[in-house]
Design a protein around this motif. Sequence first.
Motif, PDB file in Angstrom:
ATOM      1  N   GLN A   2       0.856  -1.181   0.000  1.00 28.97           N
ATOM      2  CA  GLN A   2       0.000   0.000   0.000  1.00 28.97           C
ATOM      3  C   GLN A   2       0.894   1.233   0.000  1.00 28.97           C
ATOM      4  O   GLN A   2       1.819   1.323   0.803  1.00 28.97           O
ATOM      5  CB  GLN A   2      -0.895  -0.018   1.234  1.00 28.97           C
ATOM      6  N   VAL A   3       0.621   2.183  -0.896  1.00 32.00           N
ATOM      7  CA  VAL A   3       1.529   3.307  -1.114  1.00 32.00           C
ATOM      8  C   VAL A   3       0.793   4.626  -0.918  1.00 32.00           C
ATOM      9  O   VAL A   3      -0.353   4.786  -1.351  1.00 32.00           O
ATOM     10  CB  VAL A   3       2.117   3.238  -2.543  1.00 32.00           C
ATOM     11  N   ILE A   4       1.477   5.570  -0.286  1.00 33.49           N
ATOM     12  CA  ILE A   4       0.980   6.948  -0.185  1.00 33.49           C
ATOM     13  C   ILE A   4       2.136   7.887  -0.503  1.00 33.49           C
ATOM     14  O   ILE A   4       3.304   7.541  -0.347  1.00 33.49           O
ATOM     15  CB  ILE A   4       0.373   7.260   1.194  1.00 33.49           C
ATOM     16  N   ILE A  71       0.426   2.764  13.921  1.00 27.69           N
ATOM     17  CA  ILE A  71      -0.056   4.098  14.246  1.00 27.69           C
ATOM     18  C   ILE A  71      -0.479   4.081  15.703  1.00 27.69           C
ATOM     19  O   ILE A  71      -0.670   3.007  16.298  1.00 27.69           O
ATOM     20  CB  ILE A  71      -1.209   4.576  13.327  1.00 27.69           C
ATOM     21  N   GLU A  72      -0.605   5.263  16.276  1.00 29.32           N
ATOM     22  CA  GLU A  72      -0.976   5.369  17.677  1.00 29.32           C
ATOM     23  C   GLU A  72      -1.823   6.616  17.885  1.00 29.32           C
ATOM     24  O   GLU A  72      -1.924   7.461  16.986  1.00 29.32           O
ATOM     25  CB  GLU A  72       0.273   5.434  18.552  1.00 29.32           C
ATOM     26  N   ARG A  73      -2.441   6.695  19.062  1.00 26.68           N
ATOM     27  CA  ARG A  73      -3.152   7.918  19.432  1.00 26.68           C
ATOM     28  C   ARG A  73      -3.078   8.074  20.943  1.00 26.68           C
ATOM     29  O   ARG A  73      -2.779   7.131  21.674  1.00 26.68           O
ATOM     30  CB  ARG A  73      -4.590   7.897  18.954  1.00 26.68           C
ATOM     31  N   HIS A  74      -3.363   9.294  21.360  1.00 25.55           N
ATOM     32  CA  HIS A  74      -3.328   9.653  22.768  1.00 25.55           C
ATOM     33  C   HIS A  74      -4.727  10.160  23.134  1.00 25.55           C
ATOM     34  O   HIS A  74      -5.058  11.314  22.853  1.00 25.55           O
ATOM     35  CB  HIS A  74      -2.247  10.697  23.021  1.00 25.55           C
ATOM     36  N   PRO A  75      -5.572   9.294  23.725  1.00 24.71           N
ATOM     37  CA  PRO A  75      -6.974   9.645  23.952  1.00 24.71           C
ATOM     38  C   PRO A  75      -7.199  10.682  25.047  1.00 24.71           C
ATOM     39  O   PRO A  75      -8.283  11.258  25.122  1.00 24.71           O
ATOM     40  CB  PRO A  75      -7.616   8.307  24.330  1.00 24.71           C
ATOM     41  N   ASP A  76      -6.185  10.948  25.870  1.00 24.25           N
ATOM     42  CA  ASP A  76      -6.377  11.862  26.995  1.00 24.25           C
ATOM     43  C   ASP A  76      -5.682  13.207  26.838  1.00 24.25           C
ATOM     44  O   ASP A  76      -5.702  14.012  27.763  1.00 24.25           O
ATOM     45  CB  ASP A  76      -5.886  11.195  28.289  1.00 24.25           C
ATOM     46  N   PRO A  97      -8.067   3.559  12.464  1.00 22.80           N
ATOM     47  CA  PRO A  97      -7.269   2.406  12.046  1.00 22.80           C
ATOM     48  C   PRO A  97      -7.692   1.796  10.719  1.00 22.80           C
ATOM     49  O   PRO A  97      -6.888   1.164  10.047  1.00 22.80           O
ATOM     50  CB  PRO A  97      -7.468   1.404  13.179  1.00 22.80           C
ATOM     51  N   ASP A  98      -8.961   1.989  10.313  1.00 26.55           N
ATOM     52  CA  ASP A  98      -9.443   1.423   9.053  1.00 26.55           C
ATOM     53  C   ASP A  98      -9.341   2.393   7.877  1.00 26.55           C
ATOM     54  O   ASP A  98      -9.653   2.031   6.747  1.00 26.55           O
ATOM     55  CB  ASP A  98     -10.897   0.956   9.206  1.00 26.55           C
ATOM     56  N   ALA A  99      -8.918   3.624   8.159  1.00 26.84           N
ATOM     57  CA  ALA A  99      -8.838   4.650   7.114  1.00 26.84           C
ATOM     58  C   ALA A  99      -7.459   4.642   6.458  1.00 26.84           C
ATOM     59  O   ALA A  99      -6.459   4.246   7.065  1.00 26.84           O
ATOM     60  CB  ALA A  99      -9.111   6.026   7.710  1.00 26.84           C
ATOM     61  N   THR A 100      -7.411   5.096   5.222  1.00 25.33           N
ATOM     62  CA  THR A 100      -6.136   5.262   4.528  1.00 25.33           C
ATOM     63  C   THR A 100      -5.363   6.402   5.195  1.00 25.33           C
ATOM     64  O   THR A 100      -5.889   7.502   5.345  1.00 25.33           O
ATOM     65  CB  THR A 100      -6.365   5.596   3.046  1.00 25.33           C
ATOM     66  N   PRO A 101      -4.127   6.148   5.619  1.00 30.11           N
ATOM     67  CA  PRO A 101      -3.353   7.226   6.238  1.00 30.11           C
ATOM     68  C   PRO A 101      -2.977   8.303   5.221  1.00 30.11           C
ATOM     69  O   PRO A 101      -2.926   8.047   4.016  1.00 30.11           O
ATOM     70  CB  PRO A 101      -2.111   6.524   6.779  1.00 30.11           C
ATOM     71  N   HIS A 147      -2.124   0.705  17.097  1.00 34.10           N
ATOM     72  CA  HIS A 147      -2.759  -0.172  16.113  1.00 34.10           C
ATOM     73  C   HIS A 147      -1.705  -0.565  15.082  1.00 34.10           C
ATOM     74  O   HIS A 147      -0.980   0.281  14.561  1.00 34.10           O
ATOM     75  CB  HIS A 147      -3.924   0.546  15.409  1.00 34.10           C
ATOM     76  N   ARG A 148      -1.641  -1.859  14.782  1.00 29.19           N
ATOM     77  CA  ARG A 148      -0.757  -2.355  13.720  1.00 29.19           C
ATOM     78  C   ARG A 148      -1.610  -2.762  12.528  1.00 29.19           C
ATOM     79  O   ARG A 148      -2.574  -3.509  12.668  1.00 29.19           O
ATOM     80  CB  ARG A 148       0.057  -3.544  14.191  1.00 29.19           C
ATOM     81  N   TYR A 149      -1.240  -2.247  11.365  1.00 30.74           N
ATOM     82  CA  TYR A 149      -1.908  -2.626  10.121  1.00 30.74           C
ATOM     83  C   TYR A 149      -1.502  -4.055   9.761  1.00 30.74           C
ATOM     84  O   TYR A 149      -0.342  -4.434   9.956  1.00 30.74           O
ATOM     85  CB  TYR A 149      -1.504  -1.693   8.983  1.00 30.74           C
ATOM     86  N   SER A 150      -2.420  -4.816   9.199  1.00 35.59           N
ATOM     87  CA  SER A 150      -2.078  -6.171   8.753  1.00 35.59           C
ATOM     88  C   SER A 150      -1.162  -6.125   7.533  1.00 35.59           C
ATOM     89  O   SER A 150      -0.317  -7.002   7.349  1.00 35.59           O
ATOM     90  CB  SER A 150      -3.332  -6.981   8.452  1.00 35.59           C
ATOM     91  N   ASP A 151      -1.325  -5.095   6.694  1.00 40.46           N
ATOM     92  CA  ASP A 151      -0.428  -4.857   5.562  1.00 40.46           C
ATOM     93  C   ASP A 151       0.248  -3.508   5.777  1.00 40.46           C
ATOM     94  O   ASP A 151      -0.420  -2.518   6.065  1.00 40.46           O
ATOM     95  CB  ASP A 151      -1.203  -4.820   4.234  1.00 40.46           C
ATOM     96  N   SER A 152       1.547  -3.458   5.630  1.00 34.09           N
ATOM     97  CA  SER A 152       2.264  -2.212   5.850  1.00 34.09           C
ATOM     98  C   SER A 152       1.991  -1.194   4.736  1.00 34.09           C
ATOM     99  O   SER A 152       1.518  -1.546   3.654  1.00 34.09           O
ATOM    100  CB  SER A 152       3.762  -2.454   5.985  1.00 34.09           C
ATOM    101  N   TRP A 153       2.288   0.049   5.043  1.00 35.61           N
ATOM    102  CA  TRP A 153       2.169   1.166   4.097  1.00 35.61           C
ATOM    103  C   TRP A 153       3.563   1.668   3.792  1.00 35.61           C
ATOM    104  O   TRP A 153       4.441   1.647   4.650  1.00 35.61           O
ATOM    105  CB  TRP A 153       1.362   2.308   4.717  1.00 35.61           C
ATOM    106  N   THR A 154       3.761   2.172   2.575  1.00 37.60           N
ATOM    107  CA  THR A 154       5.033   2.793   2.196  1.00 37.60           C
ATOM    108  C   THR A 154       4.765   4.213   1.728  1.00 37.60           C
ATOM    109  O   THR A 154       3.900   4.456   0.886  1.00 37.60           O
ATOM    110  CB  THR A 154       5.715   1.995   1.065  1.00 37.60           C
TER     111      THR A 154
END
Length: 158
Positions: A2-4, A71-76, A97-101, A147-154
Amino acid sequence: MQVITPAPLTATAFAPYGDILDATGDFRLINEGMCQRHHDRASLDFGPEGRAGISVFQATPRALPYTFDLIERHPDGSQAFVPMTQHPFLVIVADGPDATPLAFLTNGAQGINLRCGVWHGVLTPLHAPGLFAVIDRIGPTPNLQEHRYSDSWTVLAP
């Protein structure tokens, strides 16, 4: 794979994710007219049980193309990254986590403030020494979800 491709970091494009910290726009002169104060550049949020903390991060530089699966987030609380050198760095954000970065490339004179709860990539300097002042929440809760993607992004070079 997956490429961006990273886009330049602009206030309009980054607005859903946070604030850009830079010396543009309105200012007032201080220090006997020798300093421009670009006032109140970010909406910092430390939650009801947190306080502001300033840490110094020294991250290993990466290169483009850059491959990631975390990816990560800080909820507080929000998290601001202020580079201590004038080198561009890579900013990765996602609407979940399900969106395209999305990837943004700073111009070497920009920092960022990520809003509370925004999913983002890890600190990704592109040049040594990778030194940043980080202003974020110090408090009793861990304030970190990953969150870890099942397929990495480049991320390709622009």
